[in-house]
Design a protein around this motif. Structure first.
Motif, PDB file in Angstrom:
ATOM      1  N   VAL A  88       0.867  -1.176   0.000  1.00 52.01           N
ATOM      2  CA  VAL A  88       0.000   0.000   0.000  1.00 52.01           C
ATOM      3  C   VAL A  88       0.904   1.226   0.000  1.00 52.01           C
ATOM      4  O   VAL A  88       1.606   1.490   0.979  1.00 52.01           O
ATOM      5  N   ASN A  89       0.922   1.954  -1.092  1.00 53.34           N
ATOM      6  CA  ASN A  89       1.745   3.156  -1.205  1.00 53.34           C
ATOM      7  C   ASN A  89       0.837   4.366  -1.026  1.00 53.34           C
ATOM      8  O   ASN A  89      -0.051   4.620  -1.840  1.00 53.34           O
ATOM      9  N   LEU A  90       1.059   5.115   0.068  1.00 52.35           N
ATOM     10  CA  LEU A  90       0.179   6.250   0.369  1.00 52.35           C
ATOM     11  C   LEU A  90       0.575   7.500  -0.404  1.00 52.35           C
ATOM     12  O   LEU A  90      -0.214   8.443  -0.504  1.00 52.35           O
ATOM     13  N   ASN A  91       1.826   7.532  -0.904  1.00 53.83           N
ATOM     14  CA  ASN A  91       2.316   8.702  -1.638  1.00 53.83           C
ATOM     15  C   ASN A  91       2.124  10.003  -0.865  1.00 53.83           C
ATOM     16  O   ASN A  91       1.725  11.024  -1.430  1.00 53.83           O
ATOM     17  N   MET A  92       2.403   9.947   0.423  1.00 51.57           N
ATOM     18  CA  MET A  92       2.267  11.151   1.253  1.00 51.57           C
ATOM     19  C   MET A  92       3.618  11.632   1.781  1.00 51.57           C
ATOM     20  O   MET A  92       3.927  12.802   1.738  1.00 51.57           O
ATOM     21  N   GLY A  93       4.406  10.717   2.351  1.00 55.40           N
ATOM     22  CA  GLY A  93       5.682  11.100   2.955  1.00 55.40           C
ATOM     23  C   GLY A  93       6.732  10.075   2.608  1.00 55.40           C
ATOM     24  O   GLY A  93       6.758   9.575   1.485  1.00 55.40           O
ATOM     25  N   SER A  94       7.579   9.713   3.584  1.00 57.20           N
ATOM     26  CA  SER A  94       8.671   8.795   3.260  1.00 57.20           C
ATOM     27  C   SER A  94       8.824   7.678   4.289  1.00 57.20           C
ATOM     28  O   SER A  94       9.809   6.967   4.280  1.00 57.20           O
ATOM     29  N   ALA A  95       7.841   7.508   5.178  1.00 57.04           N
ATOM     30  CA  ALA A  95       7.956   6.475   6.209  1.00 57.04           C
ATOM     31  C   ALA A  95       7.336   5.162   5.726  1.00 57.04           C
ATOM     32  O   ALA A  95       6.314   5.161   5.041  1.00 57.04           O
ATOM     33  N   SER A  96       7.975   4.055   6.090  1.00 52.53           N
ATOM     34  CA  SER A  96       7.483   2.738   5.674  1.00 52.53           C
ATOM     35  C   SER A  96       7.434   1.784   6.862  1.00 52.53           C
ATOM     36  O   SER A  96       8.151   1.964   7.840  1.00 52.53           O
ATOM     37  N   ALA A  97       6.595   0.763   6.761  1.00 52.05           N
ATOM     38  CA  ALA A  97       6.537  -0.258   7.804  1.00 52.05           C
ATOM     39  C   ALA A  97       5.994  -1.546   7.191  1.00 52.05           C
ATOM     40  O   ALA A  97       5.253  -1.513   6.201  1.00 52.05           O
ATOM     41  N   THR A  98       6.383  -2.664   7.793  1.00 49.43           N
ATOM     42  CA  THR A  98       5.916  -3.967   7.331  1.00 49.43           C
ATOM     43  C   THR A  98       5.326  -4.729   8.507  1.00 49.43           C
ATOM     44  O   THR A  98       5.871  -4.685   9.611  1.00 49.43           O
ATOM     45  N   ALA A  99       4.216  -5.405   8.265  1.00 43.54           N
ATOM     46  CA  ALA A  99       3.583  -6.227   9.304  1.00 43.54           C
ATOM     47  C   ALA A  99       3.302  -7.614   8.735  1.00 43.54           C
ATOM     48  O   ALA A  99       3.152  -7.775   7.521  1.00 43.54           O
ATOM     49  N   TRP A 100       3.254  -8.599   9.622  1.00 43.11           N
ATOM     50  CA  TRP A 100       3.043  -9.979   9.207  1.00 43.11           C
ATOM     51  C   TRP A 100       1.847 -10.592   9.911  1.00 43.11           C
ATOM     52  O   TRP A 100       1.611 -10.340  11.097  1.00 43.11           O
ATOM     53  N   GLY A 101       1.142 -11.434   9.206  1.00 42.55           N
ATOM     54  CA  GLY A 101       0.031 -12.159   9.802  1.00 42.55           C
ATOM     55  C   GLY A 101      -0.254 -13.398   8.971  1.00 42.55           C
ATOM     56  O   GLY A 101       0.552 -13.820   8.156  1.00 42.55           O
ATOM     57  N   CYS A 102      -1.430 -13.956   9.169  1.00 48.11           N
ATOM     58  CA  CYS A 102      -1.786 -15.173   8.454  1.00 48.11           C
ATOM     59  C   CYS A 102      -3.252 -15.107   8.092  1.00 48.11           C
ATOM     60  O   CYS A 102      -3.981 -14.240   8.549  1.00 48.11           O
ATOM     61  N   ASP A 103      -3.679 -16.038   7.270  1.00 46.79           N
ATOM     62  CA  ASP A 103      -5.069 -16.017   6.834  1.00 46.79           C
ATOM     63  C   ASP A 103      -6.009 -16.546   7.933  1.00 46.79           C
ATOM     64  O   ASP A 103      -5.575 -17.190   8.891  1.00 46.79           O
TER      65      ASP A 103
END
Lengths: 409, 409
Positions: free
Chosen positions: A380-395
């Motif tokens: 998901v690219n918000l195209n607002m600033g420069s901060a990023s994060a990654t999260a993990w889960g499962c179905d």
């Protein structure tokens, strides 16, 4: 930040210099599987821990925090049981956690404040202390330099696989190891998921520095995992640093030229364990990785990534291999942080489904094939600033419901 | 607050004086069921609305807010379609929502700013406007004094039952009616749940007062419902007050001696609809009602009640009739508000399972029998202050996963 570390094949939490581990069955689990385990260091190690934010923090977490505080950031041993969480057990539970600490310290002949304790399992039942005492008495004899797997088995509950890794890298002239083991989100009668993580390293690093490193690494790894949104009373991650790596000449600090490489290795181990926990979430058939890019700030990026990966609707769609981007957008919009509703791009793997908030025609067959794989990456690219994060889960699957509905009845 | 109202048997949103309603099938749903509906008042009515907090608010919500604002709090008609959410549809979506409003106003011969619009269904697809236009042209002919059910059917998606109620009470010499209809948490390709609520009354009440009343009633009813934690882009509740009740002589305000009775009736209708939505949640087999008592403040009580009723583990346990109080305590502890961990009582119906945070021995068979019923009441007494709150939800079942995983594939 260069990644100058390599993975040690079959490495474990005892690969770093100075560590032994062991495990045995003392009778807390009904099946004949290890339910008591320990990691012991040859010397008092720098130690740091992070603990659940659940108000109902279990007794062993309070006792471990006390040990770390009263020994000025040192631990030499950690004792862990599965099968009973020692949570909601009142004064007796506190006394039992202290007894575990003190009796294991005495069995090892070390200071009592150099021992940490952890538990996972049933809530609201007292530990059967005769069994635990017998286990503690037998524990020193099980400790060995290749005891990592015995320990790993002892901390599992309904986990399907062991979770363990080790990396090595050069710090100055020294070869330094960083290792970790974890248990994930299994359900135990009548309890909730618990996440326990244990890391070891033979780097020489002071407790305050180690604590800050653990906190930062936890924020981008363990704290970015969601199986079902339920925070346990028993979650904790503890790291021990023996300082025994061959060739080390001075403690590691951010001023050291190899600091960044060490941080990268440390984060890799934490992230590996976090992903392993997500993969092995209850009933899971696949790993979901959500990367939020170009947010205004890191808190916003993390909030959105965790909201998406924790959405029951997104999780169900991944189980059903449904390219349901409306659910991703809806989760993005309810994360509680401002977003520009006109500039969002969404990709499923390499398949673009939304650009500048406008639907993109995509190949449904291709998307179906991608979503049927055992890992789904959502960008998901918000195209607002420069901060990023990654999260993990499962179905979210039929098996999740089965495991959590049908356990007792 | 005395409850001086009575339920009107077979009452509907057209029972209050001055309202007609209707519905028809214009082709937005594939099956031959109403997909366009309207409520129309004989006169411009005081109007108030509450709208989703999702950042990606759908176009019709913005248009309805504009109408209410520009007409100084009046609406005379509301037009609703199901089958298409008109969300994430950009400038064309906005133009289509405006066209729905303007063309229905023209068909009725009333001011355009006296019409509100609402949509529920697929995200990210444009409305097929020829079908909608044909529907609007035919709508006036369907309006009738007993058209409540036709309207109700038009707003449903995968809901299994219609949700409608009406009460009456005396306000001074006038007999006043308060009615409501709602759609709940159904899933539509490729979309998320949407909650829509419509209330009507023939009381004479000014827009500002009506707005405050709706906000307060929403906080204790619609906003206390959780099916899966996913907030839709299209949620809204709108109330119209015709002021046409026989015998009314002055507008209702908190200074009126019958104000409290009116508020009680209003809240009953909102709460009835909220519970009906929870009951009819996707895959639900039972209603879960969580009451948190004696919290420090109302925000804490609401946060804890919603966290418990929204917990996947609590929901699964209710499905499996498992008296798993550890999950209730864990959810209480992670709600993000301070709790005294030593003073909590928990009851399942009449069965006490925790007192002053200590486990109570209870009859498992009795608990099983209770939890197998079609409503589970969970009481959590914090014994801290005097604030209370109640939240509603449903169990997490195989069918929830089936409905949300298997829709498109």
């Amino acid at each position: 930040m260069g990644e100058h570390f390599t993975i040690v094949p079959e490495g474990s939490i005892t690969t770093p210099q100075g560590f032994r581990a062991g495990g045995l069955h003392c009778g807390l689990k009904k099946i004949e599987r290890n339910d008591l385990g320990a990691i012991v260091c040859d010397v008092p190690a720098s130690a740091a821990g992070v603990y659940t934010l659940n108000a109902f923090q279990a007794a062993p977490l309070r006792i471990t925090q006390e040990s770390v505080a009263l020994s000025a950031g040192k631990l030499q041993a950690v004792l862990v049981n599965s099968g009973n969480a020692n949570a909601c057990t009142g004064d007796q539970g506190e006394a039992d956690a202290i007894a575990m600490r003190d009796e294991f310290a005495d069995a090892l002949g070390i200071d009592r404040m150099l021992v940490g304790v952890a538990s996972t399992g049933v809530i609201g039942e007292l530990l059967p202390m005769e069994k635990v005492r017998a286990g503690i008495a037998g524990m020193p004899a099980t400790l060995k330099a290749d005891g990592g797997e015995d320990f790993c088995q002892a901390i599992l509950t309904t986990d399907l696989v062991q979770k363990m890794t080790c990396v090595q890298l050069k710090v100055g002239d020294a070869v330094v190891h960083i290792a970790g083991a974890a248990k994930g989100s299994g359900m135990i009668h009548p309890n909730m998921a618990t996440m326990l993580g244990f890391m070891t390293t033979d780097a020489w690093i002071e407790p305050a520095q180690l604590h800050q490193l653990l906190r930062e690494a936890t924020d981008t790894s363990f704290n970015m995992v969601t199986v079902d949104g339920d925070t346990s009373t028993n979650d904790m991650v503890v790291v021990l640093a023996s300082g025994l790596a061959a060739g080390g000449s001075e403690p590691l600090t951010p001023a050291h030229p190899d600091w960044d490489a060490f941080v990268a290795g440390f984060r890799f181990v934490a992230e590996y364990l976090a992903k392993a926990i997500a993969c092995d979430g209850e009933g899971a058939t696949k790993l979901i990785e959500v990367s939020v890019q170009n947010a205004d700030n890191i808190d916003a990026a993390r909030a959105i990534a965790k909201t998406i990966v924790g959405s029951s609707l997104v999780k169900s769609a991944c189980f059903g291999a449904d390219a349901n981007w409306g659910r991703i957008i809806a989760a993005t919009g309810r994360a509680g942080v401002p977003v520009n509703v006109n500039t969002v791009d969404v990709r499923l793997g390499d398949i673009s489904v939304l650009e500048q908030s406008r639907p993109v025609k995509f190949d449904e067959e291709l998307a179906l094939a991608y979503l049927k794989g055992d890992q789904v990456n959502i960008y998901v690219n918000l195209n607002m600033g420069s901060a990023s994060a990654t999260a993990w889960g499962c179905d979210l699957t039929y098996d999740y419901v089965r495991i959590n509905a049908a356990y007792r009845t």
